[in-house]
Structure formats: C-alpha cells, structure tokens
Design a protein around this motif. Structure first.
Motif, PDB file in Angstrom:
ATOM      1  N   THR A   1      -1.942  -0.438  -5.873  1.00 27.72           N
ATOM      2  CA  THR A   1      -1.750  -0.838  -4.470  1.00 27.72           C
ATOM      3  C   THR A   1      -2.612  -0.001  -3.516  1.00 27.72           C
ATOM      4  O   THR A   1      -2.869  -0.428  -2.391  1.00 27.72           O
ATOM      5  N   ALA A   2      -3.051   1.186  -3.969  1.00 27.30           N
ATOM      6  CA  ALA A   2      -3.948   1.978  -3.107  1.00 27.30           C
ATOM      7  C   ALA A   2      -5.322   1.322  -3.004  1.00 27.30           C
ATOM      8  O   ALA A   2      -5.995   1.451  -1.978  1.00 27.30           O
ATOM      9  N   PHE A   3      -5.735   0.618  -4.062  1.00 21.12           N
ATOM     10  CA  PHE A   3      -7.128   0.129  -4.086  1.00 21.12           C
ATOM     11  C   PHE A   3      -7.266  -1.388  -4.194  1.00 21.12           C
ATOM     12  O   PHE A   3      -8.307  -1.932  -3.854  1.00 21.12           O
TER      13      PHE A   3
ATOM     14  N   ALA B   1       5.891   6.541  10.660  1.00 24.93           N
ATOM     15  CA  ALA B   1       4.746   6.514   9.741  1.00 24.93           C
ATOM     16  C   ALA B   1       3.482   6.620  10.573  1.00 24.93           C
ATOM     17  O   ALA B   1       3.448   6.200  11.738  1.00 24.93           O
ATOM     18  N   VAL B   2       2.461   7.200   9.962  1.00 26.53           N
ATOM     19  CA  VAL B   2       1.134   7.260  10.599  1.00 26.53           C
ATOM     20  C   VAL B   2       0.251   6.306   9.803  1.00 26.53           C
ATOM     21  O   VAL B   2       0.031   6.513   8.603  1.00 26.53           O
ATOM     22  N   LEU B   3      -0.207   5.252  10.462  1.00 20.76           N
ATOM     23  CA  LEU B   3      -0.983   4.219   9.755  1.00 20.76           C
ATOM     24  C   LEU B   3      -2.427   4.247  10.230  1.00 20.76           C
ATOM     25  O   LEU B   3      -2.705   4.012  11.424  1.00 20.76           O
ATOM     26  N   PHE B   4      -3.330   4.567   9.306  1.00 19.45           N
ATOM     27  CA  PHE B   4      -4.732   4.661   9.697  1.00 19.45           C
ATOM     28  C   PHE B   4      -5.292   3.273  10.000  1.00 19.45           C
ATOM     29  O   PHE B   4      -4.986   2.297   9.311  1.00 19.45           O
ATOM     30  N   ARG B   5      -6.065   3.217  11.065  1.00 22.72           N
ATOM     31  CA  ARG B   5      -6.659   1.952  11.477  1.00 22.72           C
ATOM     32  C   ARG B   5      -7.585   1.433  10.381  1.00 22.72           C
ATOM     33  O   ARG B   5      -8.180   2.208   9.649  1.00 22.72           O
TER      34      ARG B   5
ATOM     35  N   ALA C   1       0.848  -1.197   0.000  1.00 18.64           N
ATOM     36  CA  ALA C   1       0.000   0.000   0.000  1.00 18.64           C
ATOM     37  C   ALA C   1       0.881   1.244   0.000  1.00 18.64           C
ATOM     38  O   ALA C   1       1.938   1.249   0.651  1.00 18.64           O
ATOM     39  N   PRO C   2       0.461   2.306  -0.707  1.00 14.90           N
ATOM     40  CA  PRO C   2       1.233   3.552  -0.638  1.00 14.90           C
ATOM     41  C   PRO C   2       1.159   4.133   0.776  1.00 14.90           C
ATOM     42  O   PRO C   2       0.079   4.192   1.374  1.00 14.90           O
ATOM     43  N   ILE C   3       2.297   4.556   1.285  1.00 21.31           N
ATOM     44  CA  ILE C   3       2.384   5.120   2.644  1.00 21.31           C
ATOM     45  C   ILE C   3       3.437   6.226   2.621  1.00 21.31           C
ATOM     46  O   ILE C   3       4.439   6.119   1.914  1.00 21.31           O
TER      47      ILE C   3
ATOM     48  N   SER D   1      -6.561  -0.495   7.939  1.00 18.90           N
ATOM     49  CA  SER D   1      -5.804  -0.963   6.770  1.00 18.90           C
ATOM     50  C   SER D   1      -5.071  -2.260   7.122  1.00 18.90           C
ATOM     51  O   SER D   1      -4.755  -2.519   8.293  1.00 18.90           O
ATOM     52  N   HIS D   2      -4.784  -3.039   6.083  1.00 19.46           N
ATOM     53  CA  HIS D   2      -3.993  -4.255   6.287  1.00 19.46           C
ATOM     54  C   HIS D   2      -2.600  -3.878   6.786  1.00 19.46           C
ATOM     55  O   HIS D   2      -1.999  -4.591   7.589  1.00 19.46           O
ATOM     56  N   THR D   3      -2.091  -2.757   6.276  1.00 20.96           N
ATOM     57  CA  THR D   3      -0.737  -2.344   6.676  1.00 20.96           C
ATOM     58  C   THR D   3      -0.676  -2.116   8.183  1.00 20.96           C
ATOM     59  O   THR D   3       0.234  -2.629   8.856  1.00 20.96           O
ATOM     60  N   ALA D   4      -1.643  -1.364   8.733  1.00 17.01           N
ATOM     61  CA  ALA D   4      -1.647  -1.101  10.181  1.00 17.01           C
ATOM     62  C   ALA D   4      -1.760  -2.417  10.959  1.00 17.01           C
ATOM     63  O   ALA D   4      -1.037  -2.647  11.939  1.00 17.01           O
TER      64      ALA D   4
HETATM   65  C1  FMN Z   1       0.495   8.614  -2.005  1.00 15.41           C
HETATM   66  C2  FMN Z   1      -0.307   7.970  -0.901  1.00 15.41           C
HETATM   67  C3  FMN Z   1       0.141   8.077   0.408  1.00 15.41           C
HETATM   68  C4  FMN Z   1      -0.585   7.483   1.454  1.00 15.41           C
HETATM   69  N1  FMN Z   1      -0.086   7.583   2.728  1.00 15.41           N
HETATM   70  C5  FMN Z   1      -0.716   6.944   3.734  1.00 15.41           C
HETATM   71  C6  FMN Z   1      -0.174   6.984   5.058  1.00 15.41           C
HETATM   72  O1  FMN Z   1       0.860   7.602   5.329  1.00 15.41           O
HETATM   73  N2  FMN Z   1      -0.836   6.286   6.027  1.00 15.41           N
HETATM   74  C7  FMN Z   1      -1.974   5.559   5.760  1.00 15.41           C
HETATM   75  O2  FMN Z   1      -2.509   4.926   6.678  1.00 15.41           O
HETATM   76  N3  FMN Z   1      -2.517   5.520   4.501  1.00 15.41           N
HETATM   77  C8  FMN Z   1      -1.910   6.182   3.493  1.00 15.41           C
HETATM   78  N4  FMN Z   1      -2.442   6.133   2.227  1.00 15.41           N
HETATM   79  C9  FMN Z   1      -3.687   5.387   1.997  1.00 15.41           C
HETATM   80  C10 FMN Z   1      -3.446   3.887   1.894  1.00 15.41           C
HETATM   81  O3  FMN Z   1      -2.519   3.583   0.863  1.00 15.41           O
HETATM   82  C11 FMN Z   1      -4.787   3.183   1.565  1.00 15.41           C
HETATM   83  O4  FMN Z   1      -5.676   3.374   2.648  1.00 15.41           O
HETATM   84  C12 FMN Z   1      -4.660   1.713   1.239  1.00 15.41           C
HETATM   85  O5  FMN Z   1      -5.898   1.248   0.746  1.00 15.41           O
HETATM   86  C13 FMN Z   1      -4.279   0.839   2.431  1.00 15.41           C
HETATM   87  O6  FMN Z   1      -4.133  -0.494   1.924  1.00 15.41           O
HETATM   88  P1  FMN Z   1      -3.987  -1.780   2.850  1.00 15.41           P
HETATM   89  O7  FMN Z   1      -5.351  -2.050   3.471  1.00 15.41           O
HETATM   90  O8  FMN Z   1      -3.580  -2.872   1.898  1.00 15.41           O
HETATM   91  O9  FMN Z   1      -2.943  -1.472   3.876  1.00 15.41           O
HETATM   92  C14 FMN Z   1      -1.771   6.762   1.174  1.00 15.41           C
HETATM   93  C15 FMN Z   1      -2.221   6.665  -0.151  1.00 15.41           C
HETATM   94  C16 FMN Z   1      -1.510   7.270  -1.174  1.00 15.41           C
HETATM   95  C17 FMN Z   1      -2.002   7.145  -2.586  1.00 15.41           C
END
Ligand code: FMN
Length: 190
Positions: free
Chosen positions: A65-67, A33-37, A20-22, A39-42
C-alpha cells in the motif's frame, strides 16, 4: 481509550478505494494526521472528509500500500457509513476528517471517531523483523522523494534486522521493498 493507543499508531488508512500507510497521532487534544500533499489520501480526505484507520499486522500489505494500488476486491464498505475499509483488517477506526491547517507541504487533519470495531482476536508478540519492515518502508517513501543517502543507510540497517529476525512474510515484504528502490537491492551490510 479507543482502539488507537496514545502516541503515533502506524495504520493503513483507507479513503475512497485507496489505501496507504499513515501515522495517526493520539494526543490529549485528540486524534490527528499529517498528510503530505500529492498523495491520494490527502486529496481524498480534503474532498470527502473521512478516513478509516485499518489496524493491520501484515508487513507485505504495508509495503504494497506504500507503493502500489490495491484491487477493488481488497475493500469492503462499513455498514451504514458506506466508507471503505480493508477486508483483511484486524480492526478499524472510522473517522470524520477535517482539514485544520494547511502548509505548502502538508495538510493537518483533525479526526473524530465515528465508529470502531475489532475483527480478530489474534495475540501477536513483537517481532523485530516486522517492526523493521515498517521502519524501512517509511524511510523508503521519503528516500524516493529526496534521495538522501542517510535514509538509504537507515533502510540498509533495518533490512539487516528484517533478514535476521523476520519470517517468510517479512522477507517477502523486504523483497517487494527492494523492487521499489533503485538498483533493486539493499546491501547486506551498512
Ligand atoms: C509506516 C508508514 C507511515 C507513513 N505515514 C505517513 C503519514 O503520516 N503521512 C503521509 O502523508 N504519508 C505517510 N507515509 C507515506 C505514504 O504512505 C506514501 O506516501 C503513500 O505512497 C501514499 O499513498 P497514496 O497516494 O495512495 O495516498 C507513511 C508510510 C509508511 C510506510
């Protein structure tokens, strides 16, 4: 200084077979990093304690990877660590990750570099279309959560820049992005 420059670097973070983009924050106090609750990444970082920051220029990969999920074949293990990185990365920074603070919305994660590697020697000029794909995509991930019309205006603005300055990859990334937005199209003008 390591591979990640100071300020916030937009990377594709890999955790266990997930990408995922972060944004990775590099400040004098260190990397975080700040990871929003939600998400799979968090979830994976909290469980496994690592994250790999993949340096990638491919705008299509940022949108995918964002979607969407990537197939397992997009990942390769880093020797000795066994952590997954993207096979197509230009370079990567493998980090141990520790949750330093939690809020109802997000986890603040401190990162310590365990290893890093440059994998290509490409020399890429700025392209406003590529940068605009990143801007439009980050706004789109937020727009899909809160439907804020101001965010949709920003997406429309950045889509115009992509159409004007982008090449085939940026236009394909914009087409993919549109598929994820309601209505399936972004207006030609604001
Ligand atoms: C350029 C970019 C930067 C992002 N940065 C963050 C971030 O710093 N933290 C976060 O939680 N989500 C961030 N996002 C949103 C996540 O990539 C998005 O919620 C994603 O669907 C999470 O995927 P996952 O569920 O596979 O982790 C960002 C998205 C983009 C396009």
């Amino acid at each position: 200084m390591g591979l990640l420059g100071s300020g916030i670097s937009e990377v594709i973070a890999t955790t266990r077979l997930n990408a995922a983009p972060i944004g990775i924050h590099a400040r004098p106090a260190g990397l975080s990093a700040v990871l929003f609750r939600g998400s799979h990444t968090a979830e994976n970082v909290a469980k496994e304690g690592w994250l790999v920051a993949n340096v990638v220029q491919d705008p299509i990969l940022f949108v995918r990877t964002a979607f969407d999920d990537l197939p397992a074949s997009s990942f390769v293990p880093i020797p000795e660590l066994g952590w997954d990185r993207l096979s197509g990365a230009d370079g990567y920074v493998a980090c141990a990750a520790e949750v330093a603070r939690e809020t109802p919305e997000a986890l603040l994660v401190r990162l310590s570099v365990v290893g890093e590697e440059v994998l290509t020697s490409r020399c890429l000029p700025f392209n406003r279309g590529r940068c605009a794909v990143i801007e439009a995509t980050v706004h789109a991930t937020r727009f899909l959560r809160n439907r804020d019309p101001w965010l949709f205006r920003l997406i429309t603005h950045h889509a115009q820049v992509v159409r004007r300055c982008g090449g085939p990859d940026e236009l394909e990334a914009l087409r993919l992005l549109e598929q994820h937005l309601e209505g399936g199209s972004i207006p030609e003008s604001e």
